[in-house]
Design an enzyme around this catalytic site. Structure first.
Site, PDB file in Angstrom:
ATOM      1  CD  GLU A 367      22.873   2.935  50.064  1.00  0.00           C
ATOM      2  OE1 GLU A 367      23.062   3.657  51.076  1.00  0.00           O
ATOM      3  OE2 GLU A 367      23.296   1.787  49.974  1.00  0.00           O
TER       4      GLU A 367
HETATM    5  C1  LIG Z   1      18.599  13.906  49.496  1.00  0.00           C
HETATM    6  C2  LIG Z   1      19.683  13.114  50.161  1.00  0.00           C
HETATM    7  C3  LIG Z   1      19.345  12.052  50.996  1.00  0.00           C
HETATM    8  C4  LIG Z   1      20.347  11.343  51.656  1.00  0.00           C
HETATM    9  N1  LIG Z   1      20.001  10.348  52.553  1.00  0.00           N
HETATM   10  C5  LIG Z   1      20.979   9.811  53.332  1.00  0.00           C
HETATM   11  C6  LIG Z   1      20.627   8.925  54.419  1.00  0.00           C
HETATM   12  O1  LIG Z   1      19.450   8.608  54.660  1.00  0.00           O
HETATM   13  N2  LIG Z   1      21.626   8.450  55.206  1.00  0.00           N
HETATM   14  C7  LIG Z   1      22.937   8.780  54.995  1.00  0.00           C
HETATM   15  O2  LIG Z   1      23.783   8.326  55.750  1.00  0.00           O
HETATM   16  N3  LIG Z   1      23.299   9.594  53.955  1.00  0.00           N
HETATM   17  C8  LIG Z   1      22.347  10.117  53.143  1.00  0.00           C
HETATM   18  N4  LIG Z   1      22.693  10.972  52.124  1.00  0.00           N
HETATM   19  C9  LIG Z   1      24.100  11.288  51.904  1.00  0.00           C
HETATM   20  C10 LIG Z   1      24.660  10.683  50.620  1.00  0.00           C
HETATM   21  O3  LIG Z   1      24.817   9.304  50.744  1.00  0.00           O
HETATM   22  C11 LIG Z   1      25.976  11.437  50.342  1.00  0.00           C
HETATM   23  O4  LIG Z   1      25.622  12.747  49.940  1.00  0.00           O
HETATM   24  C12 LIG Z   1      26.813  10.763  49.277  1.00  0.00           C
HETATM   25  O5  LIG Z   1      27.340   9.554  49.754  1.00  0.00           O
HETATM   26  C13 LIG Z   1      27.976  11.659  48.809  1.00  0.00           C
HETATM   27  O6  LIG Z   1      28.676  12.204  49.875  1.00  0.00           O
HETATM   28  P1  LIG Z   1      28.968  13.770  49.942  1.00  0.00           P
HETATM   29  O7  LIG Z   1      27.670  14.451  49.744  1.00  0.00           O
HETATM   30  O8  LIG Z   1      29.716  14.050  51.171  1.00  0.00           O
HETATM   31  O9  LIG Z   1      29.853  14.060  48.676  1.00  0.00           O
HETATM   32  P2  LIG Z   1      31.434  13.837  48.538  1.00  0.00           P
HETATM   33  O10 LIG Z   1      31.819  12.501  49.038  1.00  0.00           O
HETATM   34  O11 LIG Z   1      32.149  15.011  49.077  1.00  0.00           O
HETATM   35  O12 LIG Z   1      31.554  13.843  46.950  1.00  0.00           O
HETATM   36  C14 LIG Z   1      31.495  15.023  46.154  1.00  0.00           C
HETATM   37  C15 LIG Z   1      31.890  14.665  44.730  1.00  0.00           C
HETATM   38  O13 LIG Z   1      33.226  14.169  44.720  1.00  0.00           O
HETATM   39  C16 LIG Z   1      33.278  12.864  44.177  1.00  0.00           C
HETATM   40  N5  LIG Z   1      34.254  12.080  44.933  1.00  0.00           N
HETATM   41  C17 LIG Z   1      34.210  11.774  46.246  1.00  0.00           C
HETATM   42  N6  LIG Z   1      35.270  11.029  46.593  1.00  0.00           N
HETATM   43  C18 LIG Z   1      35.991  10.851  45.471  1.00  0.00           C
HETATM   44  C19 LIG Z   1      37.209  10.161  45.175  1.00  0.00           C
HETATM   45  N7  LIG Z   1      37.879   9.495  46.117  1.00  0.00           N
HETATM   46  N8  LIG Z   1      37.661  10.205  43.918  1.00  0.00           N
HETATM   47  C20 LIG Z   1      36.997  10.877  42.942  1.00  0.00           C
HETATM   48  N9  LIG Z   1      35.853  11.542  43.156  1.00  0.00           N
HETATM   49  C21 LIG Z   1      35.350  11.519  44.409  1.00  0.00           C
HETATM   50  C22 LIG Z   1      31.875  12.313  44.309  1.00  0.00           C
HETATM   51  O14 LIG Z   1      31.605  11.316  43.355  1.00  0.00           O
HETATM   52  C23 LIG Z   1      31.037  13.558  44.105  1.00  0.00           C
HETATM   53  O15 LIG Z   1      30.878  13.804  42.747  1.00  0.00           O
HETATM   54  C24 LIG Z   1      21.713  11.673  51.429  1.00  0.00           C
HETATM   55  C25 LIG Z   1      22.034  12.717  50.560  1.00  0.00           C
HETATM   56  C26 LIG Z   1      21.051  13.444  49.949  1.00  0.00           C
HETATM   57  C27 LIG Z   1      21.444  14.603  49.075  1.00  0.00           C
END
Ligand SMILES: Cc1cc2nc3c(=O)[nH]c(=O)nc-3n(C[C@H](O)[C@H](O)[C@H](O)COP(=O)(O)OP(=O)(O)OC[C@H]3O[C@@H](n4cnc5c(N)ncnc54)[C@H](O)[C@@H]3O)c2cc1C
Length: 562
Positions: A367
């Protein structure tokens, strides 16, 4: 609408059910086996059984029409039980959100009734392998299928990643790119071309099912496009961020408290150096009191924001972000400290705090990550700073000074110091164009969250003193305890904003040598430093409340151990 009595009954049924069906040993076994207890989740969602989902569904579609405040209380209780099971329930709520917000009346009737009448489980499919924090870069497509010049359906192609309930849901809301932009679709399980992967092997929330989804020419009728208009998907997702982030904030709060509530009784029985750990100031004031203070600052923000959303103030995305940021970071720190509080026992599975610590870790990621929260908070309040020509936080500080005039003991004077300092830091950042440094922008987000939370906790303490807290509010602490917590947090926030603000602004080259003295004065550093007086006795007081002992006993302990 749900009355306070119904809410209390629901919280009690949830608690009693969990005690019976999900005792500690069962949770430990399921966690070890990495297994989602699907029958338990279904039982909780069944309208003729526990029917928790009914709370989330509007009354006109067969639900109970719970308010934001009700949903916060339920989410906190769910997290106290198990964050994995809580996530499974939350996924249905989140998955049905695009429908609640953006669907046509017919679509709402059709899909929301499925939750209320059949206990259908939803999954929310937004994230993709290459689109996480930046949802706009999603690649899943929904191409129009035309007949006689009319759109009769869509073919969906692509994949989704980390989807809660991904392998067990009955219905999926899926975000895909139509020719007019991202849009939500409802996809039923088992339709041709739609598959899910095996469950992910996760660090925590191992009782929740998380799976990748694949769409290979999946056909859906045009009436599965939520709202019937293409290109509304991101707006519909954003419309509920304030609300959904509050729910995750409540998860952080519940999980953090559940860890501490294991450490607190443990510390009264564990004897080291001749007395219980709970009587050692160096233990309670490091491992308990600061975490309780942060959790209760988070709670203050959740409750105030929930009330404002329920009063119709809009989606309050920034406030939801502050609540999530503060409560989930506090929940993580509290769980981590609880492991330490139990020593070697804390490091084993049996005592549960290490499981809670692994579980609560997700709350600063899903979220919206903490870093995205910092950015959201900072960008929004930066605009307020510019619009008011730097006066926004000075004005907020003056409101705090007015509150201090009425309630001398709720730390409003300290919150005021934090806000005045924040206004000065932001103004220096504006003059020197420091938000071109992303790190400064995000650190400002953190300082803003602390300053606003200090104000919020002071307001909550004042309302408590006036007996004006929401009747559904959490009542663990009485007015004097809340006032002590607000003073402890107010001191921390004022020092953090003034000193870290100085550090970042100076570190980014925003203050010359000749400007430094005036900047330090502007930050109110001497007053901030003087405000720290009384900190230890307030911490003593909170520890006394926590262990239901009198202040006299603590004083005796301090003298003896000195
Ligand atoms: C157990 C679990 C359940 C989940 N359930 C759902 C679900 O039901 N539905 C759904 O749609 N998603 C779900 N998610 C996905 C979750 O919402 C995403 O993992 C989350 O939004 C982060 O995206 P990402 O994993 O691609 O990380 P990224 O966006 O790649 O981020 C990686 C790191 O980089 C940082 N970062 C990213 N962008 C920037 C920026 N512009 N500037 C500085 N730092 C940045 C982030 O803060 C993080 O520390 C789930 C994830 C998990 C692990």
């Amino acid at each position: 609408m749900i009355t306070n009595k119904t809410l209390k009954l629901s919280l009690k049924s949830l608690h009693d059910f969990a005690k019976k069906r999900l005792p500690d040993q069962e949770l430990i076994d399921l966690d070890e086996r990495d297994e989602c207890p699907i029958e338990v989740v279904k039982y909780m969602c069944s309208p003729d059984k526990l029917g928790i989902q009914l709370l989330f569904v509007p009354e006109e579609y067969g639900g109970m029409g719970g308010s934001t405040f009700d949903v916060y209380r339920i989410c906190e209780e769910m997290a106290r039980i198990d964050l994995g099971v809580g996530t499974s329930l939350f996924a249905t709520f989140l998955g049905s959100d695009p429908i609640t917000v953006g669907a046509t009346p017919e679509q709402k009737k059709k899909w929301l009734s499925r939750i209320a009448e059949d206990g259908a489980l939803f999954a929310y499919g937004a994230t993709e392998p290459e689109a996480g924090s930046d949802l706009g870069s999603l690649k899943t497509t929904a191409d129009r299928v035309m007949q006689d010049g009319k759109v009769v359906g869509y073919k969906i192609n692509g994949s989704k990643q980390w989807i809660s309930n991904g392998g067990i849901a009955d219905l999926y809301t899926v975000l895909a790119n139509t020719p007019s932009g991202p849009s939500w679709f409802v996809v039923e399980k088992g339709v041709p071309g739609f598959t899910h992967d095996k469950p992910e092997n996760k660090h925590g929330i191992r009782l929740s099912n998380t799976a990748a989804l694949a769409f290979n020419n999946v056909y859906v009728d045009a009436d599965r496009l939520i709202g019937g208009v293409e290109g509304q998907g991101l707006l519909q997702a954003q419309a509920v961020f304030g609300y959904t982030r509050l729910m995750v904030a409540a998860f952080g709060l519940g999980a953090g408290w559940s860890a501490l509530d294991r450490a607190i009784p443990y510390s009264t029985k564990r004897i080291q150096a001749g007395s219980p750990l709970s009587e050692k100031q160096g233990y309670t004031h490091k491992l308990m009191v600061p975490h309780i203070t942060h959790l209760e600052a988070g709670r203050a923000f959740i409750e105030e924001t929930a009330e404002r959303i329920d009063a119709g103030e809009g989606s309050l995305n920034t406030e939801g972000a502050i609540a999530k940021y503060m409560s989930t970071e506090a929940g993580n720190a509290a769980a981590e400290a609880s492991i330490q509080a139990l020593g070697g026992y804390g490091y084993t599975h049996e005592y549960m705090v290490e499981k809670i610590s692994r579980d609560v870790r997700i709350t600063t990621i899903y979220e919206g990550t903490s870093e995205i929260m910092e950015m959201t908070i900072s960008r929004d309040r930066w605009q307020l700073h510019l619009k008011t020509r730097g006066q926004h936080y000075h004005e907020q500080a003056r409101l705090m000074e007015a509150l201090h005039a009425q309630h001398k003991d709720v730390g409003a004077d300290m919150a005021a110091l934090a806000m005045h300092a924040l206004a000065e830091v932001m103004e220096k950042a504006r003059v020197a164009h420091l938000t071109r440094f992303q790190h400064i922008l995000l650190r400002l987000g953190e300082l803003i969250a602390y300053a606003e939370s200090a104000g919020c906790l002071a307001r909550r303490a004042a309302r408590s003193a006036e007996n004006r807290l929401n009747e559904k509010a959490h009542m663990r602490f009485d007015a004097p305890a809340l006032a002590a917590l607000a003073r402890i947090f107010g001191r921390e926030a004022s020092l953090k904003v003034a000193e870290e603000g100085l550090r970042w602004v100076t570190g980014a080259g925003g203050v010359s040598d000749s400007e430094m003295a005036a900047f330090e004065t502007g930050l109110g550093l001497p007053a901030v430093h003087r405000a720290q007086a009384g900190l230890i006795s307030d911490m003593d007081y909170v520890a006394d409340v926590l262990f239901a002992r009198t202040a006299k006993e603590t004083a005796k302990e301090v003298v003896l151990s000195a």
